[in-house]
Design a protein around this motif. Structure first.
Motif, PDB file in Angstrom:
ATOM      1  N   GLY A  62       0.789  -1.222   0.000  1.00  0.00           N
ATOM      2  CA  GLY A  62       0.000   0.000   0.000  1.00  0.00           C
ATOM      3  C   GLY A  62       0.824   1.276   0.000  1.00  0.00           C
ATOM      4  O   GLY A  62       0.256   2.382   0.093  1.00  0.00           O
ATOM      5  N   PHE A  63       2.153   1.179  -0.119  1.00  0.00           N
ATOM      6  CA  PHE A  63       2.988   2.388  -0.099  1.00  0.00           C
ATOM      7  C   PHE A  63       2.644   3.272  -1.297  1.00  0.00           C
ATOM      8  O   PHE A  63       2.562   2.791  -2.430  1.00  0.00           O
ATOM      9  CB  PHE A  63       4.471   2.022  -0.114  1.00  0.00           C
ATOM     10  N   PRO A  64       2.462   4.593  -1.076  1.00  0.00           N
ATOM     11  CA  PRO A  64       1.943   5.454  -2.136  1.00  0.00           C
ATOM     12  C   PRO A  64       2.982   6.153  -3.002  1.00  0.00           C
ATOM     13  O   PRO A  64       2.615   6.967  -3.853  1.00  0.00           O
ATOM     14  CB  PRO A  64       1.144   6.502  -1.345  1.00  0.00           C
ATOM     15  N   GLY A  65       4.275   5.879  -2.820  1.00  0.00           N
ATOM     16  CA  GLY A  65       5.298   6.583  -3.580  1.00  0.00           C
ATOM     17  C   GLY A  65       6.175   5.663  -4.409  1.00  0.00           C
ATOM     18  O   GLY A  65       6.239   4.444  -4.178  1.00  0.00           O
ATOM     19  N   ASN A  66       6.876   6.276  -5.368  1.00  0.00           N
ATOM     20  CA  ASN A  66       7.860   5.540  -6.157  1.00  0.00           C
ATOM     21  C   ASN A  66       9.175   5.385  -5.399  1.00  0.00           C
ATOM     22  O   ASN A  66       9.958   4.477  -5.686  1.00  0.00           O
ATOM     23  CB  ASN A  66       8.127   6.264  -7.478  1.00  0.00           C
ATOM     24  N   ILE A  67       9.431   6.291  -4.469  1.00  0.00           N
ATOM     25  CA  ILE A  67      10.628   6.264  -3.642  1.00  0.00           C
ATOM     26  C   ILE A  67      10.226   6.567  -2.198  1.00  0.00           C
ATOM     27  O   ILE A  67       9.123   7.060  -1.942  1.00  0.00           O
ATOM     28  CB  ILE A  67      11.682   7.294  -4.105  1.00  0.00           C
ATOM     29  N   CYS A  68      11.139   6.280  -1.274  1.00  0.00           N
ATOM     30  CA  CYS A  68      10.981   6.727   0.111  1.00  0.00           C
ATOM     31  C   CYS A  68      11.845   7.964   0.302  1.00  0.00           C
ATOM     32  O   CYS A  68      13.021   7.974  -0.103  1.00  0.00           O
ATOM     33  CB  CYS A  68      11.408   5.644   1.092  1.00  0.00           C
ATOM     34  N   THR A  69      11.279   9.000   0.919  1.00  0.00           N
ATOM     35  CA  THR A  69      12.003  10.252   1.136  1.00  0.00           C
ATOM     36  C   THR A  69      11.990  10.543   2.630  1.00  0.00           C
ATOM     37  O   THR A  69      10.970  10.962   3.183  1.00  0.00           O
ATOM     38  CB  THR A  69      11.344  11.400   0.352  1.00  0.00           C
ATOM     39  N   SER A  70      13.112  10.320   3.274  1.00  0.00           N
ATOM     40  CA  SER A  70      13.184  10.361   4.739  1.00  0.00           C
ATOM     41  C   SER A  70      14.075  11.526   5.161  1.00  0.00           C
ATOM     42  O   SER A  70      15.288  11.503   4.926  1.00  0.00           O
ATOM     43  CB  SER A  70      13.715   9.036   5.269  1.00  0.00           C
ATOM     44  N   VAL A  71      13.469  12.537   5.792  1.00  0.00           N
ATOM     45  CA  VAL A  71      14.147  13.805   6.074  1.00  0.00           C
ATOM     46  C   VAL A  71      14.518  13.903   7.552  1.00  0.00           C
ATOM     47  O   VAL A  71      13.684  13.679   8.442  1.00  0.00           O
ATOM     48  CB  VAL A  71      13.252  14.994   5.675  1.00  0.00           C
ATOM     49  N   ASN A  72      15.777  14.206   7.812  1.00  0.00           N
ATOM     50  CA  ASN A  72      16.295  14.536   9.146  1.00  0.00           C
ATOM     51  C   ASN A  72      16.117  13.395  10.146  1.00  0.00           C
ATOM     52  O   ASN A  72      16.849  12.420  10.100  1.00  0.00           O
ATOM     53  CB  ASN A  72      15.686  15.843   9.638  1.00  0.00           C
ATOM     54  N   ASP A  73      15.135  13.477  11.056  1.00  0.00           N
ATOM     55  CA  ASP A  73      14.973  12.425  12.059  1.00  0.00           C
ATOM     56  C   ASP A  73      14.111  11.271  11.576  1.00  0.00           C
ATOM     57  O   ASP A  73      13.843  10.335  12.339  1.00  0.00           O
ATOM     58  CB  ASP A  73      14.402  12.988  13.358  1.00  0.00           C
ATOM     59  N   VAL A  74      13.689  11.308  10.313  1.00  0.00           N
ATOM     60  CA  VAL A  74      13.003  10.159   9.716  1.00  0.00           C
ATOM     61  C   VAL A  74      14.082   9.183   9.240  1.00  0.00           C
ATOM     62  O   VAL A  74      14.941   9.548   8.435  1.00  0.00           O
ATOM     63  CB  VAL A  74      12.092  10.571   8.555  1.00  0.00           C
ATOM     64  N   VAL A  75      14.033   7.964   9.739  1.00  0.00           N
ATOM     65  CA  VAL A  75      15.061   6.979   9.424  1.00  0.00           C
ATOM     66  C   VAL A  75      14.816   6.353   8.056  1.00  0.00           C
ATOM     67  O   VAL A  75      15.722   6.227   7.231  1.00  0.00           O
ATOM     68  CB  VAL A  75      15.089   5.883  10.506  1.00  0.00           C
ATOM     69  N   VAL A  76      13.574   5.953   7.817  1.00  0.00           N
ATOM     70  CA  VAL A  76      13.260   5.180   6.618  1.00  0.00           C
ATOM     71  C   VAL A  76      11.754   5.242   6.372  1.00  0.00           C
ATOM     72  O   VAL A  76      10.978   5.592   7.274  1.00  0.00           O
ATOM     73  CB  VAL A  76      13.742   3.711   6.807  1.00  0.00           C
ATOM     74  N   HIS A  77      11.355   4.949   5.127  1.00  0.00           N
ATOM     75  CA  HIS A  77       9.953   4.805   4.726  1.00  0.00           C
ATOM     76  C   HIS A  77       9.176   6.124   4.755  1.00  0.00           C
ATOM     77  O   HIS A  77       7.946   6.120   4.865  1.00  0.00           O
ATOM     78  CB  HIS A  77       9.217   3.761   5.585  1.00  0.00           C
ATOM     79  N   GLY A  78       9.879   7.253   4.643  1.00  0.00           N
ATOM     80  CA  GLY A  78       9.177   8.524   4.534  1.00  0.00           C
ATOM     81  C   GLY A  78       8.367   8.593   3.249  1.00  0.00           C
ATOM     82  O   GLY A  78       8.830   8.209   2.170  1.00  0.00           O
TER      83      GLY A  78
END
Length: 278
Positions: A62-78
């Motif tokens: 169900g992930f809605p993106g083509n890539i994961c974009t994880s900014v600053n304190d987001v580790v993964v799966h942004g």
């Protein structure tokens, strides 16, 4: 069971890996102050379309993106969106994947947006990336899976501590097998857990996505209400680097590196396997 690939299948994975490398190159250029993470996702989608490849992230669970974009304190799966605007001083992990002829590629880079980054952030990214390469260098015939974990953790633990006091090796997420699916056995920890034993022996045909995730603080994380975005518990910033690697009879081939890993593996005295698409 661990899926072992034929040389022909590895060649197809190399094709997918080169698409991932092109996605990263385009996203790195697009990750400038004022850009949104949705715009980066659109850049990645265009690269996929231009190469006739399919995304392996979009729709996965169900992930809605083509890539994961994880900014600053987001580790993964942004999740890419139009509300997250990149600012000078941010760091962003771009985790990207592609499918070519049914075979997968998967890799991640950390990008510095604009200027003004603290030296400890540059060092965090360097330590994370180099620990990945230490793990890749341990991917050789006769070793076991735990030797890759040991190499990653050992490299990180040998580095001078940051001003925050420690590097947190993220515990809840790690590397994995890759091939006819994006996530396959075996699961690869970025640290040694003796309760898990030594893991399978590394033999030609095994392919792993090696991906350390390291923070400037805790190793603990939590998932936001969107059921995807993973943040550090203490708000410390994190880096994520990843390559997909095949072990061949001639040695390791870094499927998602433009040069197949030749330059970096040479620093370890290792000759990268010949590129089947060269």
């Amino acid at each position: 069971m661990v899926e072992l690939k034929t040389p022909e299948q590895i060649a197809k994975m190399r094709a997918a890996g080169l698409v991932v490398a092109a996605m990263h190159a385009a996203c790195r250029e697009a990750a400038v102050p004022g850009a949104t993470t949705r715009e980066l996702d659109e850049v990645a989608a265009k690269v996929l379309a231009d190469h006739g490849a399919k995304p392996n992230f979009l729709g996965y669970g169900g992930f809605p993106g083509n890539i994961c974009t994880s900014v600053n304190d987001v580790v993964v799966h942004g999740i890419p969106d139009s509300e997250t605007v990149l600012r000078s001083g941010d760091i962003i992990s771009v985790d990207a994947g592609a499918i070519v002829d049914g075979w997968h590629g998967d890799a991640a880079i950390t990008v510095f947006v604009g200027e003004g980054h603290a030296p400890e952030l540059h060092e965090l990214s360097r330590v994370t990336e180099e620990s990945m390469w230490a793990g890749i260098a341990a991917m050789r015939k006769g070793n076991r899976l735990v030797d890759v974990s040991k190499a990653i953790e050992g490299y990180i633990r040998r580095q001078p501590r940051p001003a925050s006091g420690r590097y947190g090796i993220i515990e809840d997420y790690g590397g994995h097998g890759i091939g006819s699916q994006m996530h396959m056995d075996p699961h690869l920890l970025n640290y040694v857990d003796r309760r898990r034993g030594r893991g399978p022996r590394l033999v030609p045909g095994i392919c792993l996505a090696i991906e350390p995730m390291v923070s400037l603080g805790t190793a603990k994380t939590h998932v936001l209400d969107d059921e995807w975005t993973v943040k550090t518990d203490d708000g410390s910033w994190a880096c994520h680097w990843e390559h997909s690697v095949a072990l061949t009879e001639q040695g390791p081939l870094v499927l998602t590196a433009p040069d197949g890993g030749k330059a970096k593996l040479a620093e370890y005295g290792i000759t990268a396997a010949p590129d089947p698409l060269a």
